[in-house]
Design an enzyme around this catalytic site. Structure first.
Site, mmCIF file in Angstrom:
data_model
loop_
_atom_site.group_PDB
_atom_site.id
_atom_site.type_symbol
_atom_site.label_atom_id
_atom_site.label_comp_id
_atom_site.label_asym_id
_atom_site.label_seq_id
_atom_site.Cartn_x
_atom_site.Cartn_y
_atom_site.Cartn_z
ATOM 1 N N TYR A 52 -9.752 7.823 0.259
ATOM 2 C CA TYR A 52 -8.634 7.340 1.086
ATOM 3 C C TYR A 52 -9.027 7.196 2.556
ATOM 4 O O TYR A 52 -8.751 6.158 3.184
ATOM 5 C CB TYR A 52 -7.486 8.341 0.935
ATOM 6 C CG TYR A 52 -6.216 8.036 1.703
ATOM 7 C CD1 TYR A 52 -5.311 7.104 1.223
ATOM 8 C CD2 TYR A 52 -5.906 8.727 2.878
ATOM 9 C CE1 TYR A 52 -4.125 6.850 1.907
ATOM 10 C CE2 TYR A 52 -4.728 8.479 3.568
ATOM 11 C CZ TYR A 52 -3.836 7.542 3.078
ATOM 12 O OH TYR A 52 -2.666 7.302 3.759
ATOM 13 N N SER B 58 -3.644 5.608 9.067
ATOM 14 C CA SER B 58 -3.294 7.025 8.893
ATOM 15 C C SER B 58 -4.157 7.870 9.823
ATOM 16 O O SER B 58 -5.289 7.471 10.147
ATOM 17 C CB SER B 58 -3.565 7.460 7.447
ATOM 18 O OG SER B 58 -3.512 8.871 7.319
HETATM 19 N N1 LIG Z 1 3.409 9.432 3.523
HETATM 20 C C1 LIG Z 1 2.486 9.827 4.401
HETATM 21 O O1 LIG Z 1 2.406 11.007 4.767
HETATM 22 C C2 LIG Z 1 1.523 8.836 4.977
HETATM 23 C C3 LIG Z 1 0.685 9.283 5.997
HETATM 24 C C4 LIG Z 1 -0.214 8.390 6.565
HETATM 25 C C5 LIG Z 1 -0.240 7.075 6.137
HETATM 26 N N2 LIG Z 1 0.582 6.672 5.130
HETATM 27 C C6 LIG Z 1 0.498 5.285 4.713
HETATM 28 O O2 LIG Z 1 1.786 4.715 4.771
HETATM 29 C C7 LIG Z 1 1.875 3.669 3.804
HETATM 30 C C8 LIG Z 1 3.102 3.906 2.942
HETATM 31 O O3 LIG Z 1 2.935 5.137 2.278
HETATM 32 P P1 LIG Z 1 4.157 5.919 1.616
HETATM 33 O O4 LIG Z 1 3.899 7.347 1.858
HETATM 34 O O5 LIG Z 1 5.443 5.326 1.992
HETATM 35 O O6 LIG Z 1 3.817 5.667 0.069
HETATM 36 P P2 LIG Z 1 4.716 5.240 -1.186
HETATM 37 O O7 LIG Z 1 6.057 5.851 -1.124
HETATM 38 O O8 LIG Z 1 3.843 5.506 -2.376
HETATM 39 O O9 LIG Z 1 4.890 3.662 -0.981
HETATM 40 C C9 LIG Z 1 3.811 2.804 -1.136
HETATM 41 C C10 LIG Z 1 4.348 1.402 -1.314
HETATM 42 O O10 LIG Z 1 3.222 0.519 -1.453
HETATM 43 C C11 LIG Z 1 3.414 -0.295 -2.595
HETATM 44 N N3 LIG Z 1 2.140 -0.686 -3.160
HETATM 45 C C12 LIG Z 1 1.164 0.104 -3.694
HETATM 46 N N4 LIG Z 1 0.169 -0.652 -4.159
HETATM 47 C C13 LIG Z 1 0.508 -1.948 -3.903
HETATM 48 C C14 LIG Z 1 -0.101 -3.198 -4.158
HETATM 49 N N5 LIG Z 1 -1.287 -3.292 -4.797
HETATM 50 N N6 LIG Z 1 0.529 -4.337 -3.759
HETATM 51 C C15 LIG Z 1 1.718 -4.267 -3.127
HETATM 52 N N7 LIG Z 1 2.355 -3.111 -2.865
HETATM 53 C C16 LIG Z 1 1.755 -1.976 -3.264
HETATM 54 C C17 LIG Z 1 4.235 0.573 -3.551
HETATM 55 O O11 LIG Z 1 4.983 -0.192 -4.472
HETATM 56 P P3 LIG Z 1 4.425 -0.665 -5.900
HETATM 57 O O12 LIG Z 1 3.637 0.480 -6.472
HETATM 58 O O13 LIG Z 1 5.651 -1.024 -6.669
HETATM 59 O O14 LIG Z 1 3.578 -1.862 -5.625
HETATM 60 C C18 LIG Z 1 5.184 1.233 -2.561
HETATM 61 O O15 LIG Z 1 6.266 0.366 -2.295
HETATM 62 C C19 LIG Z 1 0.559 3.706 3.020
HETATM 63 O O16 LIG Z 1 -0.324 2.756 3.551
HETATM 64 C C20 LIG Z 1 0.040 5.108 3.290
HETATM 65 O O17 LIG Z 1 -1.374 5.182 3.164
HETATM 66 C C21 LIG Z 1 1.464 7.515 4.545
#
Ligand SMILES: NC(=O)c1ccc[n+]([C@@H]2O[C@H](COP(=O)([O-])OP(=O)(O)OC[C@H]3O[C@@H](n4cnc5c(N)ncnc54)[C@H](OP(=O)(O)O)[C@@H]3O)[C@@H](O)[C@H]2O)c1
Length: 263
Positions: free
Chosen positions: A163, A150
């Site tokens: 984070y 990120s």
């Molecule tokens: N959205 C943003 O603005 C943003 C910005 C920068 C970086 N990111 C990064 O992008 C990635 C995806 O984020 P997102 O925004 O798409 O979040 P999200 O919609 O909350 O999706 C996160 C996914 O990770 C899974 N997950 C969480 N804990 C887990 C575990 N212990 N084992 C396996 N799977 C797990 C969740 O499913 P379950 O809970 O069912 O396991 C879900 O499928 C993350 O690494 C986040 O830090 C996001």
């Protein structure tokens, strides 16, 4: 492992096309990327803990998506999952280690529990994936791995005291491993998104600059995965500013941060 499908016969040597494995594919960026890639013809294995979310996701392109539930904090389960995907579906030629979560933390709610939990999921979850994947790719002499960090890993940001360090650690990990991976024929890529509209960011109580629709993010990410860029960032207008902020001395960084966030 659920789902159908098999070799499509259109792989690099005329054999079955390899598998793309995406962690955190039950919602948000991982889910949108899985659907985007499967619609474009890839065979995709989707992992997350929530089976209902995975079931709903694979319904989108059922003949090319496979459900492989996994908690990435479980090291042996991660190794077993990679082994099961490779024996059941074929070699993983591309992995996107994307599973991650967020717990806001600042001075008032500073907690070792939050810091440890995020390190376990965001950082060690990726380390477990790499440990399972890299020896296999090394033995084959090729493979592609993208690690989702990120822009919050570039510099310290308000409420990101738990984070941010997990993402900074991932950036450093990828920089450290890249030369070795290059020599081994493995393309390691680092993904640093800005704000993307997902269930994760829906919890943010503050206005998010340049918030990007998740389908647009998936398209940008997919394009980046096809490129030979080390770092993939989006939305660029925002990530460019964060990159510049990364270079500022502290005497300029903190006043600018205060102006931008009120912190
Ligand atoms: N959205 C943003 O603005 C943003 C910005 C920068 C970086 N990111 C990064 O992008 C990635 C995806 O984020 P997102 O925004 O798409 O979040 P999200 O919609 O909350 O999706 C996160 C996914 O990770 C899974 N997950 C969480 N804990 C887990 C575990 N212990 N084992 C396996 N799977 C797990 C969740 O499913 P379950 O809970 O069912 O396991 C879900 O499928 C993350 O690494 C986040 O830090 C996001």
């Amino acid at each position: 492992m659920d789902g159908t499908g098999g070799g499509t016969g259109d792989g690099p040597d005329g054999g079955p096309r390899g598998i793309t494995w995406i962690t955190g594919a039950g919602s948000g960026i991982g889910r949108a990327l899985a659907i985007h890639l499967a619609k474009a013809g890839a065979r995709v294995a989707l992992s997350a803990r929530g089976v209902d979310d995975l079931t709903a996701a694979i319904r989108q392109v059922p003949d090319r998506m496979h459900m492989v539930p996994l908690d990435v904090t479980d090291r042996s389960a991660t190794a077993a999952t990679v082994a099961a995907i490779e024996s059941g579906l074929g070699p993983i030629d591309r992995a996107v280690l994307n599973a991650g979560t967020h717990i806001p933390m600042s001075l008032e709610d500073f907690s070792a529990d939050s810091a440890r939990r995020l390190m376990e999921v965001n950082y060690m979850g990726v380390v477990h994936g790499l440990e399972a994947l890299l020896p296999r790719m090394r033995a084959r002499g090729h493979g592609r791995v993208a690690v989702v960090a990120s822009v919050a890993g570039y510099r310290g940001l308000p409420t990101a005291a738990a984070y941010g360090p997990t993402k900074a650690a991932l950036i450093n990990l990828c920089e450290s491993l890249k030369p070795d991976c290059d020599r081994a024929g493995i393309r390691l890529q680092l993904v640093c998104p800005g704000f993307v509209d997902t269930p994760l960011t829906a919890r943010n109580p503050f206005p998010m600059p340049d918030l990007m629709p998740v389908e647009d993010a998936a398209r940008e990410l997919a394009d980046g995965l096809d490129s030979d860029r080390f770092e993939i960032t989006f939305p660029r207008r925002f990530t460019r500013k964060l990159k510049l902020a990364r270079c500022l001395p502290y005497r300029l960084y903190f006043p600018l941060l205060r102006k931008a966030t009120g912190a």
